[in-house]
Design an enzyme around this catalytic site. Structure first.
Site, PDB file in Angstrom:
ATOM      1  N   ARG A  20      -7.094   9.022  14.725  1.00 36.05           N
ATOM      2  CA  ARG A  20      -7.101   8.968  13.434  1.00 36.05           C
ATOM      3  C   ARG A  20      -6.741  10.245  12.993  1.00 36.05           C
ATOM      4  O   ARG A  20      -6.452  10.628  11.658  1.00 36.05           O
ATOM      5  CB  ARG A  20      -8.688   8.746  12.820  1.00 36.05           C
ATOM      6  CG  ARG A  20      -8.778   8.960  11.539  1.00 36.05           C
ATOM      7  CD  ARG A  20     -10.106   8.483  10.830  1.00 36.05           C
ATOM      8  NE  ARG A  20     -11.305   8.448  11.659  1.00 36.05           N
ATOM      9  CZ  ARG A  20     -11.673   9.637  12.035  1.00 36.05           C
ATOM     10  NH1 ARG A  20     -11.383  10.818  11.113  1.00 36.05           N
ATOM     11  NH2 ARG A  20     -12.827   9.898  12.721  1.00 36.05           N
ATOM     12  N   TYR A  72       7.362   4.685  -9.675  1.00 38.96           N
ATOM     13  CA  TYR A  72       6.857   3.484  -8.927  1.00 38.96           C
ATOM     14  C   TYR A  72       5.468   2.653  -9.228  1.00 38.96           C
ATOM     15  O   TYR A  72       4.544   3.522  -9.348  1.00 38.96           O
ATOM     16  CB  TYR A  72       7.031   3.839  -7.249  1.00 38.96           C
ATOM     17  CG  TYR A  72       6.598   2.821  -6.359  1.00 38.96           C
ATOM     18  CD1 TYR A  72       7.458   1.860  -6.006  1.00 38.96           C
ATOM     19  CD2 TYR A  72       5.277   2.662  -5.975  1.00 38.96           C
ATOM     20  CE1 TYR A  72       6.948   0.760  -5.222  1.00 38.96           C
ATOM     21  CE2 TYR A  72       4.847   1.561  -5.005  1.00 38.96           C
ATOM     22  CZ  TYR A  72       5.911   0.781  -4.578  1.00 38.96           C
ATOM     23  OH  TYR A  72       5.240  -0.315  -3.831  1.00 38.96           O
TER      24      TYR A  72
HETATM   25  C1  LIG Z   1       7.806   1.383  -1.910  1.00 37.30           C
HETATM   26  C2  LIG Z   1       7.747   2.486  -2.666  1.00 37.30           C
HETATM   27  C3  LIG Z   1       6.504   3.181  -2.346  1.00 37.30           C
HETATM   28  C4  LIG Z   1       5.149   2.697  -1.957  1.00 37.30           C
HETATM   29  O1  LIG Z   1       5.436   2.782  -0.533  1.00 37.30           O
HETATM   30  P1  LIG Z   1       4.556   1.770   0.715  1.00 37.30           P
HETATM   31  O2  LIG Z   1       5.030   2.065   1.643  1.00 37.30           O
HETATM   32  O3  LIG Z   1       4.793   0.393   0.124  1.00 37.30           O
HETATM   33  O4  LIG Z   1       3.136   2.178   0.326  1.00 37.30           O
HETATM   34  C5  LIG Z   1       6.409   4.585  -3.172  1.00 37.30           C
HETATM   35  N1  LIG Z   1       7.579   4.995  -3.984  1.00 37.30           N
HETATM   36  C6  LIG Z   1       8.681   4.246  -3.990  1.00 37.30           C
HETATM   37  C7  LIG Z   1       9.746   4.943  -4.788  1.00 37.30           C
HETATM   38  C8  LIG Z   1       8.759   3.143  -3.334  1.00 37.30           C
HETATM   39  O5  LIG Z   1       9.931   2.400  -3.447  1.00 37.30           O
END
Ligand SMILES: *Cc1c(COP(=O)(O)O)cnc(C)c1O
Length: 384
Positions: free
Chosen positions: A51, A105
């Protein structure tokens, strides 16, 4: 192994790899061990325990990502959202305020607008296309500014250089989600940003088989993010570190090829009678074409198509594609299509989507590594 003189292709293969190799292994093996023999560590964060993010697999992939992003240090996390939320909670303290770009996002936007306040933090949103309003938002409590280097799904490119300068002038920590361009097309730390974040689930890994994330920046900042991550617990497991390290080795060559195919596909489809608009920052018709040339080294592999017809017809078109799967996510070797109004932006109110310029018939394409001729033929056939 690390050498700042190496080009990205060489860094992707050799940076971070143990030298001499462990047991003669050319590929770093997976250290599937949750704990390690005590070696006299005096700081909790230095104890070798899974961890605490310090297995040999972590150390290797961290150094490789740092080398690719031109940062002093990096930390991998269990997902992009683990990197983003941990970095935000580390950077913006209770009682402090974050300036964040509108239209982020979905996961990030939701965290900031619904959950951030519960942690005692505040957010103020701004329009990244109009930086004139920014100064009016800064006061003593504002600690940091957060943007994305290419927006989803309209692929707007903010003036990253001006944002980094604004942050410096006002003593703010500048943070950028660099997932869409990847470090092959954009290295924001070289423009003066303090912290780069990624969903490594996308281009960095590139093979649609893990979730991962990372934060990259100065050593002191990354140590702080890591120490918080150690307690929040969003550590990446060693097998996923191994897969990410393997994916990173081909990142430069994948992204170069995907850039080229996306440009060919966007150019071939622009002006098609079944499309109202083809959105790609490498097309002269894109509102940020000139800016994208300044801040990006490549225009990326995301293309958005505004279908001319009903949403049912747009879905039927997506269903006729043989080479592209209909799925959310992006950045892998397989071409994926998605209609954001039903996936990433389904939580956004319809009138808000209209205000953003995001129509319900917009189809986002993540261009993969298939042959460009085959892909173009498949899209043209499905449009007919
Ligand atoms: C997919 C994505 C995220 C989140 O990532 P995860 O790996 O799904 O947690 C954040 N920012 C952008 C621009 C993304 O495309």
């Amino acid at each position: 192994m690390n050498d700042n003189e190496w080009s990205p292709a060489t860094r992707a293969i050799h940076a971070g790899e143990p030298c001499p190799s462990i047991g003669g292994a050319i590929t770093l093996p997976i250290f599937q061990s949750s704990t390690y023999e005590y070696g006299g560590e005096t700081d909790y964060n230095d104890i070798r325990y899974l961890r605490l993010n310090n297995s040999p697999n972590h150390l290797c992939v961290n150094e490789k990502i740092a080398a690719l992003e031109r940062g002093e240090a990096a930390i991998v996390t269990a997902s992009g959202m683990a990197a983003i939320t941990t970095a935000l909670l580390h950077t913006v303290g209770a009682g402090e305020i974050l300036l964040a770009q509108e239209g982020l996002y979905g996961g990030t936007h939701h965290f900031l607008s619904h959950e951030f306040a519960g942690f005692g933090r505040e957010v103020r949103f701004f329009d990244a296309q109009d930086l004139s309003a920014l100064s009016g938002l800064v006061d003593k409590k504002v600690k940091a500014i957060y943007v994305e280097s290419t927006s989803n799904p309209l692929l707007r490119v903010p003036d990253l250089i001006a944002i980094a300068e604004f942050a410096k002038k006002n003593g703010l920590v500048s943070m950028v989600d660099n997932t869409f361009p990847s470090p092959i097309n954009c290295t924001p730390l070289e423009m003066g940003f303090d912290l780069v974040l990624h969903s490594a689930t996308k281009y960095l890994n590139g093979h649609t088989d893990i979730t991962a994330g990372c934060a990259v920046g100065r050593k002191k900042v990354i140590t702080g993010v890591t120490n918080l991550l150690n307690h929040l617990g969003g550590c990446l497991d060693p097998h996923a570190c191994f897969l990410l390290n393997r994916g990173l080795k081909t990142l430069p060559i994948r992204v170069r090829e995907q850039n080229a195919t996306a440009f060919k596909l966007a150019s071939a489809l622009e002006g098609h009678k079944r499309l109202k608009r083809v959105i790609y920052p490498g097309l002269k018709s894109h509102p940020d074409f000139e800016r994208a040339k300044r801040v990006l080294r490549g225009f990326g592999a995301m293309v958005s198509l505004d279908f001319d017809g009903s949403t049912a017809e747009a879905d039927a078109f997506m269903g006729r594609l043989k080479l592209a799967f209909s799925a959310p996510s992006l950045g892998g070797v397989e071409t994926l299509v998605t209609r954001p109004a039903t996936t990433s932006h389904s939580g956004v109110k319809p009138e808000e989507r209209v205000r953003m310029g995001l129509s319900d018939t917009l189809i986002r394409v993540s261009v993969g590594l298939e042959d460009s001729g085959d892909l173009i033929a498949d899209f043209e056939r499905a449009l007919r």
